[in-house]
Motif scaffolding. Sequence first.
Motif, short mmCIF file in Angstrom:
data_model
loop_
_atom_site.label_atom_id
_atom_site.label_comp_id
_atom_site.label_asym_id
_atom_site.label_seq_id
_atom_site.Cartn_x
_atom_site.Cartn_y
_atom_site.Cartn_z
N ILE A 295 10.07 -13.88 109.28
CA ILE A 295 10.28 -15.08 108.47
C ILE A 295 11.59 -15.79 108.83
CG2 ILE A 295 8.84 -14.40 106.53
CD1 ILE A 295 11.43 -13.48 105.09
N GLN A 296 12.01 -15.64 110.08
CA GLN A 296 13.22 -16.35 110.50
C GLN A 296 12.99 -17.86 110.59
OE1 GLN A 296 16.23 -14.71 110.68
NE2 GLN A 296 14.89 -13.13 109.82
N GLU A 297 11.78 -18.23 110.94
CA GLU A 297 11.43 -19.65 110.95
C GLU A 297 11.14 -20.10 109.51
OE1 GLU A 297 11.41 -21.75 113.43
OE2 GLU A 297 11.93 -20.27 114.97
N ALA A 298 11.66 -21.26 109.15
CA ALA A 298 11.53 -21.75 107.77
C ALA A 298 10.07 -21.87 107.33
CB ALA A 298 12.23 -23.09 107.63
N THR A 299 9.19 -22.30 108.25
CA THR A 299 7.78 -22.46 107.87
C THR A 299 7.13 -21.12 107.56
OG1 THR A 299 7.17 -22.43 110.22
CG2 THR A 299 7.49 -24.59 109.18
N TYR A 300 7.54 -20.07 108.27
CA TYR A 300 7.00 -18.73 108.02
C TYR A 300 7.48 -18.20 106.67
CZ TYR A 300 5.17 -18.30 112.80
OH TYR A 300 4.46 -18.47 113.96
N LEU A 301 8.76 -18.42 106.37
CA LEU A 301 9.31 -18.00 105.08
C LEU A 301 8.59 -18.72 103.94
CD1 LEU A 301 11.37 -16.66 103.21
CD2 LEU A 301 12.98 -18.50 103.79
N GLN A 302 8.37 -20.01 104.11
CA GLN A 302 7.70 -20.77 103.06
C GLN A 302 6.25 -20.32 102.88
OE1 GLN A 302 8.91 -22.76 100.89
NE2 GLN A 302 6.98 -23.44 99.95
N ALA A 303 5.57 -20.06 103.98
CA ALA A 303 4.17 -19.62 103.88
C ALA A 303 4.06 -18.27 103.18
CB ALA A 303 3.55 -19.54 105.28
N LEU A 304 4.95 -17.33 103.51
CA LEU A 304 4.91 -16.03 102.84
C LEU A 304 5.25 -16.17 101.36
CD1 LEU A 304 4.61 -12.99 102.79
CD2 LEU A 304 6.98 -12.78 103.58
N THR A 305 6.24 -17.00 101.06
CA THR A 305 6.60 -17.23 99.66
C THR A 305 5.41 -17.75 98.87
OG1 THR A 305 8.90 -17.71 100.26
CG2 THR A 305 8.13 -18.51 98.12
N GLU A 306 4.69 -18.69 99.44
CA GLU A 306 3.53 -19.25 98.74
C GLU A 306 2.41 -18.24 98.60
OE1 GLU A 306 2.37 -23.33 99.31
OE2 GLU A 306 4.11 -23.69 100.60
N GLN A 307 2.25 -17.36 99.58
CA GLN A 307 1.22 -16.31 99.46
C GLN A 307 1.60 -15.32 98.36
OE1 GLN A 307 -1.67 -16.36 100.53
NE2 GLN A 307 -1.71 -17.55 102.42
N LEU A 308 2.87 -15.00 98.23
CA LEU A 308 3.32 -14.12 97.15
C LEU A 308 3.04 -14.76 95.79
CD1 LEU A 308 6.71 -12.97 98.72
CD2 LEU A 308 4.89 -11.42 97.99
#
Length: 309
Positions: free
Chosen positions: A29-42
């Motif tokens: 999740i170093q890339e901002a889009t990856y962090l955001q996607a995981l956050t939304e899945q949580l």
Amino acid sequence: MRPKDQETGVQLREALTVFDRTMRPLPGIQEATYLQALTEQLVESIRRIRYVDAIKARAISAACADPQKVSFDPIKAALFHQRNGDPEEAFWLVFLFIHFGKHARGGWRYIREIYGRFGKGGLWDWATTSADVAGFRVWLHEHRDALMNKDEPGGFGNHRKYESLDAHSENGTGAVIESYVKWVKPPRTHEALVAAFLAQAANDPGKTFALLYESMDSLKRFGRTARFDYLTMLGKLALANIAPTSPYLIGATGPLKGARLLFGISGPPSQLDALTTKLGNHLGVGMQVMEDSLCNWQKSPAHFKAFRG
């Protein structure tokens, strides 16, 4: 993300960042889009679990437990029977819910038509099925063509899409149902089964979950995902005082792939299971949330997509 979930999302995103900086790096999740996607899945996974809590807080109509009604829903039906003094039927409906799942177009059709015997009298409820498994398998064989009628949408849910309605094969629905009945071992009740494992585990919900999970090895076509989903649903419905203390990544596919992507390692499942447990505890979410969100995140890690089934 829905406005009412944005605060939860901010908290989770901050907690993920803290974990990454102070406890263990999270390369995935170093890339901002990856962090955001995981956050939304949580957040999405939390919402799914809260949906069950919301149902539990409502009145449940008898129509929800009637397979002849369009409002039939196996989880609502389980709650209805639980509230009306029939926990055995509630356990049974949870099992049917997990085994058949909900088809994307056909909905609950397989459960409705089998449980309700096509509306031709009686039900394949727990009392009837457990007392006459052979009769159930004969009935299933006789009605298989009607169930598989291509003019009506229907089928198993996404997690069960490789299952079969075959009544007599070694791994078809008939064998699955028989193996479940043998696992419960009537006249022993589901409640007695759970109570025995609770006693063995000194009433520890996590240890009891683990013992029940292991005991389900005897069930046909009920692997890691089905067992995890069945037992977590029993816990959410308060049919059993159990809860997983890890995401059970050993034997997993999607969730394990998600964990490997997140932690940036290809270590053994036991290591990923321990790391994911540590992260889940840090985030303050349950292990079902971790399992579900990682499974869905790895399907589209850079952009949030809602997945069902």
